[in-house]
Design an enzyme around this catalytic site. Sequence first.
Site, PDB file in Angstrom:
ATOM      1  CG  ASP A   1      35.289   4.566  -1.939  1.00  0.00           C
ATOM      2  OD1 ASP A   1      34.165   4.268  -2.354  1.00  0.00           O
ATOM      3  OD2 ASP A   1      36.331   4.013  -2.338  1.00  0.00           O
TER       4      ASP A   1
ATOM      5  CG  ASP B   1      40.731   1.856  -2.578  1.00  0.00           C
ATOM      6  OD1 ASP B   1      39.691   2.199  -3.194  1.00  0.00           O
ATOM      7  OD2 ASP B   1      41.480   0.946  -2.972  1.00  0.00           O
TER       8      ASP B   1
ATOM      9  CG  ASP C   1      36.373  -1.062  -2.489  1.00  0.00           C
ATOM     10  OD1 ASP C   1      36.535  -2.016  -1.710  1.00  0.00           O
ATOM     11  OD2 ASP C   1      37.305  -0.316  -2.838  1.00  0.00           O
TER      12      ASP C   1
END
Length: 887
Positions: free
Chosen positions: A633, A629, A364
Amino acid sequence: MMKQSNQAAVGKVAGKGAAAPVRAAVALEAFRHNEALLAALDTTLAGLNEEQIAERLDRDGANEVSHEKPPHWTRQLLRAFKNPFIIVLLILAVVQIFVSPDDLSGPVIIGVMVSISVLLSFTQEYRSSRAAENLKAMVRNTATVTRKASDGHSERIEVPVGELVAGDIVHLAAGDMVPADMRLLTAKDLFISQAILTGESLPVEKLAPTVAQINEHDQKVSHDNPLDLTTICYMGTNVVSGTASAVVVSTGSRTYLGSIARTLTGQRVQTSFDRGVKSVSWLLIRFMLVMVPIVLGIQWVKHGFFEALLFALSVAVGLTPEMLPLIVTANLAKGAIAMSKRKVVVKRLNAIQNFGAMDVLCTDKTGTLTLDKIVLERHLDLNGEESEDALEYGYLNSHFQTGLKNLMDKAVLAHRDLEGSVARYRVVDEIPFDFQRRRMSVVLANGDGQHLLICKGAVEEMLAICTSERDGDNIVPMTDERRREIKAMTRHLNEDGLRVLVVAIKHEPPITHTYGVKDESEMIAIGCLAFLDPPKDSAATAIAALHHHGVEVKVITGDNEAVTRKICREVGLDVTHSAQGRDIEPLDDAALDEMVKRTTIFAKMSPLQKARVVKSLQRQGHTVGFLGDGINDAPALREADVGISVDTATDIAKESADIILLEKNLMVLEEGVVEGRITFGNIMKYIKMTASSNFGNVLSMLIASAFLPFLPMLPLQVLVLNLLYDISQLSIPFDRMDDEYLRKPRKWDAGDIGRFMVWIGPASSVFDMTTFALLWFVFGANSSEHQSLFQSGWFIESLLTQTLVVHMIRTRKIPFLQSSAAAPVLGLTTAIIVIGMILPYTAIGTKIGMMEMPTVYFGWLALTVLAYCALTQVMKLVYIRRYGRWL
């Protein structure tokens, strides 16, 4: 009587056995009202007190499923014997005792070898399991519960999930894992992902029970499939969106997940690493089953059955790499400990190998490439001018929401000068955020007879629900042309690296029904909030380091494409090709594979789209790591070869990951990749050294057995030789790897090991043959009377070449000149060589049939060893040129 009846029902709820979750779900149908259920569980909305909690923990145990507990040390010790090589050695020892009961020296040496391997393996595994438990404790999950304090007042507190008990009142919000089986008391737009239990990718809505909701359908599905009940949340599932409060009805092994875990305790899906080690083990065992009978047959004809059998058994021991489980465990444990010092928690040891094999990292953006310290840079109206109204309404929205507050909410709430505005309002309702709508709303009242709905979210999704906009003091209709102008304005902000949210409001009279997504319509757009999350100084360095080590970085984010492209450009990523979730949605697998191959940036991605990209990369032969996180995800973390999360992540992300970072930093990842490759490389060193060395030794014994009138080496000498060689290998986990090896991802290739064994093993046999000729023709060891001289000479030469092969194989470079082993390897191999050379001059050497060698022999030995090293180096170069690899 009512109390007794209720407690009987609770007995069903907390029942044991595989059917307990079904009974629990059915039993709950009896409680149409929350009051009855709470009474049955002997709890209240104010929560439990310390005495009740202690009593229930003592009665039911910790809230943990079976597979979470490490095995008892006795089971770990017994498991150390469960290895094909150890079993072979024990069988050989028993046969030797049966064949030669008066001579126990052979079984004693085998016993020493087994003891060293078993005790060291057990010690290593025991220490690593304890260390893993301690590391996992650093990233414990917690739950928000209402409990009574010592003064009798109730309060909301965070407690470790393992300390939950039946009757606890738990509060759930987006991003939480459901910590136990529980019945809902209240719920607001609650969507739960049950993929861990059902495999369904889409979340399901859960509702607080009312008489109307517990209808015939719920009564039917409770018997057919309790997972379909709308009022029950199950341990291990996770909250995608919404909020709820619930009462715990089952914990630990009594939960639905716990009943499944009991049936699966100890059963794990084998990784490619496990399969690789197993295939090598059986390759060597099959090799032994072919070679040993040939040696037995040749010696039987010459020396009789019993002497031939003892020699053949010794050869079998020499072929057995009994240190393999120890070396593998020691390397993985050492890797895990080294990574923990770099703030990396390894939840599953075998993930270390996948970490080293990783050639694509999907990550990310927020907190990884950026500082993760978002600040509210600008608050604007829809014409791009400063707007206090946009800031105030955004502040109210962020303050009153009860879900998971993200970094942008925290940045808005940092404007504490607006706290006075909060006092004028009370919260009426909330429409939580979800990843489809990409917005969230709160409904407020201030006593003027109107409700104020404030919505904040992504630009496109917000403009789609706005029919008007505020222009100064006027409310004017919003046209398609105006929407394009606003999007253009926000795009310019994105290109400056700013993330933009739109704020909109709606006034309407109070309504009797609960607010929902349908009420987010005909909104009035007020303005924009623009946030800045600058890139980390270390991000560009970390990406360059990952590229240097053969790891391609792809960014997969739910954020805006323009913002992502700017950040990625600043940290050195190729931004030529980027795509959005809507671009990949209609693609089939083949078309997606083509897009993924050339694309670096994936923006505005949904959870399932992220997982699709990971699977696409895997189809193309990549080993994929995914760093995330958030709740969105979790699917990708599960799909990835290495799921990586951080200790500040949502519960579901941490639970889905194989590796937890205590610091969200790509430099930490780069260090982890290197450590994974060092670990894997050292394991491959031992396997290739042992396989090739054993092959060469047995080939030499086979040739010598065919031509010599005596045994080329006594059975006891073979066992001592193997013991010394095994000891020399114990330092391999502490060796270093060449920089060139660390630059490329490394994957398991079991087929290469057999090829390596056949290529490199005979190199030692060539010089065994020259040593045989030297001893036979030069030193006169050509009869049974002089066999001790022959056996002693070959023992020393064999030990030296076997031990030196460690240094030849550990690097593709020229050993000692271009690449030297670590100090522990140099020290231990030197010690073993010295011991081997002086052994014939000791009482132990005499005891095992050895004798002193003439001084001139050691000059010939030096020439032999130098020639052996030269030939091995030549074979190495030819092998590398032909197959393009070494270790």
